[in-house]
Design a protein around this motif. Structure first.
Motif, short mmCIF file in Angstrom:
data_model
loop_
_atom_site.label_atom_id
_atom_site.label_comp_id
_atom_site.label_asym_id
_atom_site.label_seq_id
_atom_site.Cartn_x
_atom_site.Cartn_y
_atom_site.Cartn_z
N GLU A 79 -7.95 -1.40 -4.90
CA GLU A 79 -9.38 -1.67 -4.99
C GLU A 79 -9.72 -2.75 -6.01
O GLU A 79 -10.73 -3.44 -5.90
CB GLU A 79 -10.14 -0.39 -5.33
N PRO A 121 -7.92 0.76 2.26
CA PRO A 121 -6.53 0.99 2.65
C PRO A 121 -6.39 1.28 4.15
O PRO A 121 -7.30 1.80 4.78
CB PRO A 121 -6.13 2.22 1.82
N GLN A 123 0.82 -1.22 0.00
CA GLN A 123 0.00 0.00 0.00
C GLN A 123 0.86 1.27 0.00
O GLN A 123 1.81 1.39 0.76
CB GLN A 123 -0.86 0.06 1.26
N SER A 149 -1.23 1.64 -5.73
CA SER A 149 -2.04 2.82 -5.43
C SER A 149 -3.38 2.36 -4.88
O SER A 149 -3.74 1.19 -4.98
CB SER A 149 -2.26 3.64 -6.70
N ASN A 150 -4.13 3.28 -4.31
CA ASN A 150 -5.46 2.92 -3.79
C ASN A 150 -6.36 2.40 -4.90
O ASN A 150 -7.18 1.50 -4.68
CB ASN A 150 -6.11 4.12 -3.12
#
Length: 216
Positions: A56, A74, A46, A51-52
């Protein structure tokens, strides 16, 4: 030596891991074993390697949303606590470079561990195969250890498992002194308080990525 250059042949054997655990128990010295699988890699990646948005999209986060992973991402605090746990551990289980048995995309296995360990400067004291916990239970030596030493179980299934193994291994009945239910990262402070109420020598923890924090 960078982790990417560490050959599979140098990983500790399951028997050697058991010997080291037993040695620590005999000497009454602190000791912890943690394992880095695909889920741990995803949590640790993370903010640096994922990346977020990428996070996802992973199968692992989809499962966590369904309540099957015991964490919500996250969560950078979780990541940092896990990094601390890995650095404190005496043995770290990792995926093999070749012929790994984890049913997960290759990019979330050893290649990602290599990047994470290099980036954070993690140099474990010793390394073993990530599935050593599944292998070592086939040794009578393992059952002798939990027969001799007071054992605490921490898991969603701890109470049921205690009943099962106590009846199944009647010739070497485990010395289970307590069980603590664990299902989610948010329970860590409460669980650690409960741990303090038991006199035990060995803790067996089945808590997904949270075990990397709890064990050390």
């Amino acid at each position: 030596m960078s982790l990417k250059d560490f050959p599979d042949e140098k990983l500790l054997t399951d028997l050697e891991v058991l010997r080291r655990i037993h040695r620590a128990l005999r000497a009454k010295k602190p000791f912890s074993l943690v394992r880095i699988r695909d889920g741990e890699n995803i949590v640790l990646a993370q903010g640096k390697f994922l990346s977020n948005q990428e996070l996802e999209k992973t199968y692992w986060v989809r499962d966590s949303r369904a309540g099957r992973k015991g964490v919500d991402l996250p969560n950078l605090t979780l990541r940092d606590q896990m990094l601390k746990g890995i650095k404190a551990a005496d043995i770290v289980g990792i995926c093999r470079q070749q012929n790994d048995e984890i049913a997960a995309p290759t990019r979330f296995k050893r290649a990602l561990t290599n990047k994470i360990f290099d980036y954070y400067g993690i140099k474990p004291r010793a390394l073993c195969y990530v599935f050593c916990n599944r292998k070592m239970v086939s040794y009578r030596y393992f059952w002798k250890i939990i027969h001799r030493y007071r054992t605490l179980l921490i898991s969603k299934w701890a109470a049921d498992y205690a009943k099962l193994i106590t009846s199944r291994y009647a010739d070497l009945p485990p010395q289970i002194v307590g069980t603590i239910a664990f299902e989610h990262y948010s329970q860590i402070p409460t669980v650690l308080k409960k741990v303090g109420k038991y006199d035990f020598d060995l803790a067996l923890i089945s808590a997904g990525v949270n075990a990397v924090i709890l064990a050390p």
